[in-house]
Design an enzyme around this catalytic site. Structure first.
Site: not given
Length: 272
Positions: A241, A152, A209
């Site tokens: 995600h 991330c 995502d």
């Protein structure tokens, strides 16, 4: 001695291991034990870090710097370090927000981003990662076998660091943002440094995502094709995600397991 149950483990980590912003913790959370490992909290100068490595190892160990999510070096990131240590690596996760605050004490993600994450300059992070690499090389790590992985927020940083440090042999960026706005703290995005990579990078992304568009992935792919370093940009079509974050509902076991296997093979391919 009785082993703690998964319920006991989750209860404990809800209180101490994870950022308040990511509660409740999912039942899919993976717990990697420390059997056969040395694990400890250390300091690199003033910067806290978590270290995991094989116990009683002889000789310098291949090293992986693990770059945190926006939520900090919580239990999941520490578990990633232990998983890597089980594979024979010295794995180290520095607390890259330490000057600005502790993300585990912030109760909602909007406050976390505004009051902490946005105040951490890329230049500071690059310097702290350099210090981490130097510390590892002086404490049992092999400076000729250095890899980096991040998730991330840390995925974006992984791309940037691959263009910053020529000593890194291979990197794996998990769902790190590729494009977006810039400012004084974040002057460049990964797409801006695609032509400056100093080592091979593996990018792992989710087709579903909601924060990283497939258009940006395609733009990054085109930019990478114009540079000389080896790369691999993989998209797991059914994953969202955070698909490797087993403590969150975003976890996608098949994508996470394949990504992990691919990352380890990528490191081995390039000598780490």
């Amino acid at each position: 001695m009785n082993q703690p149950s998964r319920r006991d483990f989750l209860k404990t980590t809800l209180l101490t291991g994870f950022a308040l912003a990511v509660q409740p913790v999912a039942a899919s959370t993976i717990q990697t034990d420390s059997t056969g490992l040395t694990t400890e909290s250390i300091r690199i100068g003033e910067m806290p870090a978590y270290l995991a490595k094989p116990a009683n190892a002889s000789g310098a160990l291949p090293t992986v710097i693990v770059i945190q999510e926006i939520f900090g070096v919580h239990e999941h990131i520490q578990d990633i370090c232990r998983r890597l240590a089980k594979q024979g690596y010295l794995a180290i996760a520095p607390e890259l927000y330490y000057r600005q605050g502790d993300p585990r004490q912030i109760s909602d993600i909007n406050t976390l981003i505004k009051e902490l994450v946005m105040k951490v300059p890329d230049a500071q992070v690059m310097s702290d990662l350099d210090a981490t690499a130097q510390w590892a090389a002086a404490h049992g790590g092999d400076q000729q076998r250095l890899a980096v992985t991040g998730f991330c927020w840390g995925g974006r940083i992984t791309w940037l660091y691959a263009a910053h440090n020529p000593n890194v042999k291979a990197s794996a960026a998990w769902y790190g943002r590729l494009t977006g706005d810039t400012n004084a703290n974040f002057p460049r995005n990964p797409i801006d440094i695609a032509s400056q990579l100093k080592s091979p990078v593996l990018g792992l992304y989710g087709g579903k995502d909601q924060g990283i568009s497939q258009e940006s992935v395609a733009q990054m792919l085109a930019a990478l094709k114009r540079q000389r370093q080896p790369f691999n940009l993989m998209v797991y079509e059914d994953a969202a995600h955070g698909f490797n974050a087993d403590y969150r509902p975003s976890y996608h076991a098949a994508a996470a397991q394949d990504g992990w296997k691919t990352m380890l093979a990528w490191f081995k391919q390039y000598g780490v």
